[in-house]
Design an enzyme around this catalytic site. Structure first.
Site, PDB file in Angstrom:
ATOM      1  N   LYS A 248       0.861  -1.194   0.000  1.00 45.60           N
ATOM      2  CA  LYS A 248       0.000   0.000   0.000  1.00 45.60           C
ATOM      3  C   LYS A 248       0.889   1.232   0.000  1.00 45.60           C
ATOM      4  O   LYS A 248       1.682   1.441   0.926  1.00 45.60           O
ATOM      5  CB  LYS A 248      -0.909   0.000   1.241  1.00 45.60           C
ATOM      6  CG  LYS A 248      -1.684   1.320   1.433  1.00 45.60           C
ATOM      7  CD  LYS A 248      -2.647   1.253   2.625  1.00 45.60           C
ATOM      8  CE  LYS A 248      -3.300   2.614   2.893  1.00 45.60           C
ATOM      9  NZ  LYS A 248      -4.239   2.590   4.040  1.00 45.60           N
ATOM     10  N   LYS A 260     -10.600  12.663   7.815  1.00 45.82           N
ATOM     11  CA  LYS A 260     -10.197  12.242   9.157  1.00 45.82           C
ATOM     12  C   LYS A 260     -10.377  13.393  10.140  1.00 45.82           C
ATOM     13  O   LYS A 260     -10.291  14.559   9.756  1.00 45.82           O
ATOM     14  CB  LYS A 260      -8.711  11.831   9.135  1.00 45.82           C
ATOM     15  CG  LYS A 260      -8.455  10.496   8.458  1.00 45.82           C
ATOM     16  CD  LYS A 260      -7.003  10.086   8.592  1.00 45.82           C
ATOM     17  CE  LYS A 260      -6.727   8.770   7.892  1.00 45.82           C
ATOM     18  NZ  LYS A 260      -7.421   7.616   8.515  1.00 45.82           N
ATOM     19  N   ASP A 272       1.513   6.457   5.340  1.00 46.19           N
ATOM     20  CA  ASP A 272       0.565   5.455   4.858  1.00 46.19           C
ATOM     21  C   ASP A 272       1.085   4.736   3.601  1.00 46.19           C
ATOM     22  O   ASP A 272       0.384   3.919   3.011  1.00 46.19           O
ATOM     23  CB  ASP A 272      -0.790   6.137   4.601  1.00 46.19           C
ATOM     24  CG  ASP A 272      -1.977   5.222   4.837  1.00 46.19           C
ATOM     25  OD1 ASP A 272      -1.809   4.186   5.511  1.00 46.19           O
ATOM     26  OD2 ASP A 272      -3.072   5.548   4.345  1.00 46.19           O
ATOM     27  N   GLU A 333      -9.557   3.372   1.975  1.00 41.61           N
ATOM     28  CA  GLU A 333      -9.014   3.469   0.617  1.00 41.61           C
ATOM     29  C   GLU A 333      -7.942   2.430   0.334  1.00 41.61           C
ATOM     30  O   GLU A 333      -7.743   2.037  -0.816  1.00 41.61           O
ATOM     31  CB  GLU A 333      -8.430   4.879   0.386  1.00 41.61           C
ATOM     32  CG  GLU A 333      -6.979   5.111   0.856  1.00 41.61           C
ATOM     33  CD  GLU A 333      -6.779   5.008   2.359  1.00 41.61           C
ATOM     34  OE1 GLU A 333      -7.778   5.045   3.097  1.00 41.61           O
ATOM     35  OE2 GLU A 333      -5.622   4.881   2.801  1.00 41.61           O
ATOM     36  N   ARG A 335      -7.699  -0.736   0.942  1.00 40.11           N
ATOM     37  CA  ARG A 335      -8.198  -2.000   0.373  1.00 40.11           C
ATOM     38  C   ARG A 335      -8.585  -1.826  -1.094  1.00 40.11           C
ATOM     39  O   ARG A 335      -8.562  -2.789  -1.853  1.00 40.11           O
ATOM     40  CB  ARG A 335      -9.369  -2.509   1.234  1.00 40.11           C
ATOM     41  CG  ARG A 335     -10.573  -1.616   1.248  1.00 40.11           C
ATOM     42  CD  ARG A 335     -11.511  -1.920   2.402  1.00 40.11           C
ATOM     43  NE  ARG A 335     -10.976  -1.480   3.701  1.00 40.11           N
ATOM     44  CZ  ARG A 335     -11.582  -1.684   4.864  1.00 40.11           C
ATOM     45  NH1 ARG A 335     -12.734  -2.325   4.919  1.00 40.11           N
ATOM     46  NH2 ARG A 335     -11.043  -1.258   5.990  1.00 40.11           N
TER      47      ARG A 335
HETATM   48  N1  BES Z   1      -4.346   4.400   6.826  1.00 38.76           N
HETATM   49  C1  BES Z   1      -5.485   4.150   7.616  1.00 38.76           C
HETATM   50  C2  BES Z   1      -5.218   3.186   8.775  1.00 38.76           C
HETATM   51  C3  BES Z   1      -4.291   3.677   9.851  1.00 38.76           C
HETATM   52  C4  BES Z   1      -4.792   4.306  10.972  1.00 38.76           C
HETATM   53  C5  BES Z   1      -2.934   3.463   9.747  1.00 38.76           C
HETATM   54  C6  BES Z   1      -3.921   4.750  11.960  1.00 38.76           C
HETATM   55  C7  BES Z   1      -2.060   3.893  10.742  1.00 38.76           C
HETATM   56  C8  BES Z   1      -2.557   4.528  11.848  1.00 38.76           C
HETATM   57  C9  BES Z   1      -6.596   3.548   6.765  1.00 38.76           C
HETATM   58  O1  BES Z   1      -6.636   3.979   5.444  1.00 38.76           O
HETATM   59  C10 BES Z   1      -7.900   3.939   7.374  1.00 38.76           C
HETATM   60  O2  BES Z   1      -8.210   5.088   7.358  1.00 38.76           O
HETATM   61  N2  BES Z   1      -8.631   2.951   7.868  1.00 38.76           N
HETATM   62  C11 BES Z   1      -9.909   3.178   8.452  1.00 38.76           C
HETATM   63  C12 BES Z   1     -10.870   2.163   7.904  1.00 38.76           C
HETATM   64  C13 BES Z   1     -12.306   2.404   8.312  1.00 38.76           C
HETATM   65  C14 BES Z   1     -12.832   3.643   7.638  1.00 38.76           C
HETATM   66  C15 BES Z   1     -13.127   1.207   7.935  1.00 38.76           C
HETATM   67  C16 BES Z   1      -9.770   3.027   9.954  1.00 38.76           C
HETATM   68  O3  BES Z   1      -9.103   2.087  10.392  1.00 38.76           O
HETATM   69  O4  BES Z   1     -10.333   3.841  10.678  1.00 38.76           O
HETATM   70 ZN    ZN Z   2      -4.839   4.677   4.640  1.00 41.38          ZN
HETATM   71 MN    MN Z   3      -7.812   5.747   5.218  1.00 40.70          MN
END
Ligand code: BES
Ligand code: ZN
Ligand code: MN
Length: 483
Positions: A248, A260, A272, A333, A335
């Site tokens: 990724k 966010k 990321d 995003e 996935r």
């Molecule tokens: N890049 C983030 C996940 C992440 C969060 C990595 C904190 C490192 C530290 C990912 O793209 C994300 O935003 N995931 C969401 C998914 C949700 C919307 C289903 C998450 O985990 O909140």
């Molecule tokens: Zn992400």
């Molecule tokens: Mn994300």
């Protein structure tokens, strides 16, 4: 080379600090000039990672390096002891130690681990500081008896290749998002491929769209920066198998329209692209390490931004393998871009696939910051991934690919939606990815928790960890095709 590395029989004249390994029991090496009682009176018991600096007015300092119980010595203990040596050595530039010639750990493995520990602990990100004084160590001399010198040299050389690659990945990950766009990341991959002799192809937005890669094109829709997909190929003669790595590479994750919250974690989202950096770094070592398996690496690079052209909730994307996905949260995003990478990986019918991604916050809630989550569709392959992680001191824990949760991804208008319910987010994201693996043995590494450390910790240096790089290198160089 990041550091001058010598295998020697006696301490070189330029040494500023001599590391002397000391276990918790048994004789204390005479070179320290201290009894066990005197060491203990100064708070040094020989516990793994402990250090005690003994300065000298005339010559080099001696630094006692705790290696724990002699009977429990391992490469992981040695790597951290070497890291502790670097930190205790402070500004001293030329180090010498006999850590690589200890009973219990074979010279080659010991030299590799010590070299890794020194280089990795010595790393600092200073790219944008005017004061570039960072890493202090310039040379490392490993004191080894003649019979083991050749083995130590081999191990140290491997250690340099591997640790330098990790530092390249850390540098990319620590780089701010404006300095590391998808195009810049692809440029870095092309430059790397030329240096180390890998095949490389770069795909731009139009090419990705023509290939049907709706996931990465969709995630990129809100951005003023175009996406890039990089395919790196390493093909040895008579390969023992074929492994595909997918990383990724989200160079900045704002969340998109599902923006966010404005908190401190937002600034971490330059990291990321840690998965893509780990894949790139891994690929960069394979020729030097004479990896016997063929390895293909996909870097899926884009940022995730909100704008008038951004992906909207309720939109439906068609992915590379033809499956349709209804968007319920643009912050899920990773996935979407991995779906295209996994589809392409599976098309080549490899022996096995691994993807690595900072995919979910849920994995941090489940496992914390000291281990990554692993999920897969083939237990033997998951076991190989976990064993590589254990050897590399990049710990993992397996979560189940629980099919009973698949219905949480059901959509009214498409084959699936891109998020599940409020719980088990790491499992539902894995069930989503599994839709693109075409039943090829696959393991997914969710490294959100392990992507950074807040302070120096053993061989980890504050900031990006480049987690997964050494795990993946170990995995592909030890690859044995699954039955
Ligand atoms: N890049 C983030 C996940 C992440 C969060 C990595 C904190 C490192 C530290 C990912 O793209 C994300 O935003 N995931 C969401 C998914 C949700 C919307 C289903 C998450 O985990 O909140
Ligand atoms: Zn992400
Ligand atoms: Mn994300």
């Amino acid at each position: 080379m990041s550091l001058e590395l010598e295998i020697v029989r006696s301490v070189p004249r330029n040494a500023d600090a001599i590391g002397v390994p000391v276990a918790t029991e048994g004789a204390v090496p005479r070179s320290l000039g201290m009894s066990r009682a005197a060491l203990a009176a100064n708070g040094f018991e020989g516990k793994a990672g402990q250090t005690l600096v003994l300065p000298s007015a005339a010559g080099p300092a001696h630094i006692a390096l705790g290696i724990g119980k002699a009977g429990e010595l391992s490469v992981n203990v040695l790597r951290n002891a070497a890291a502790a040596f670097v930190r205790a050595a402070g500004a001293r530039a030329n180090l010498a130690t006999s850590l690589a010639d200890l009973e219990g750990v074979e010279a080659r493995a010991a030299a590799q681990a010590v070299t890794e520990g020194v280089i990795l602990a010595n790393y600092r990100y200073v790219g944008l500081k005017n004061d570039k004084t960072g890493s202090s160590v310039k040379s490392l001399a490993l004191l080894v008896g003649a019979p083991r010198a050749a083995a130590a040299r081999t191990g140290a050389d491997r250690g340099v290749v591997i640790a330098d690659a990790v530092c390249v990945a850390r540098e990319l990950i620590n780089t701010p998002p404006a300095y590391l766009t998808a195009r810049k990341l692809a440029d870095a991959a092309v430059a790397m491929a030329a240096t180390v002799g890998l095949g490389v192809e770069v795909f731009n937005r139009d090419q990705l769209a023509a290939m049907g890669c709706g996931g990465i094109v969709g995630v990129n829709a809100g951005s003023t920066e175009p996406p890039r997909m990089v395919r790196l190929t390493y093909t040895p003669k008579n390969p023992t198998g074929h492994v595909v790595l997918v990383g990724k590479g989200v160079t900045y994750d704002s969340g998109g329209i599902s923006l966010k919250p404005n908190d401190a974690s937002h600034a971490l989202m330059k990291m990321d692209m840690s998965g893509a950096a780990a894949v790139l770094a891994t690929m960069s070592t394979l020729k030097a390490l004479k990896c016997k398996a063929a390895v293909t690496g996909y870097l899926m690079c884009t940022d995730n931004m909100p704008s008038g052209s951004a992906l909207k909730l309720g939109d439906v994307l068609t992915m590379r393998n033809g499956k349709t996905v209804e968007i319920h949260n643009t912050d899920a995003e990773g996935r979407l871009i991995l779906a295209d990478g996994l589809s392409l990986a599976a098309e080549s019918k490899p022996d096995a696939i691994v993807d690595i991604a900072t995919l979910t916050g849920a994995v941090i809630a489940a496992l914390g910051e000291k281990m990554a989550g692993v999920v897969g569709n083939n237990q033997a392959w998951v076991d190989q991934v976990r064993a590589a992680g254990a050897r590399a001191d990049e710990p993992t824990w397996q979560l189940p690919l629980a099919r009973e949760y698949r219905k949480l991804l059901d959509s009214n208008v498409a084959d699936m939606r891109n998020i599940g319910g409020p719980y088990a987010g790491t499992i539902t994201s894995s069930l989503f990815l599994d839709e693109f693996t075409a039943a090829v043995p696959w393991a997914h590494i969710d490294m959100s928790g392990t992507m950074k450390v807040d302070g120096n910790d053993g061989w980890l240096a504050k900031g990006a960890t480049a987690y997964g790089t050494r795990l993946l290198i170990d995995l592909v160089t030890n690859f044995s095709p699954l039955k």
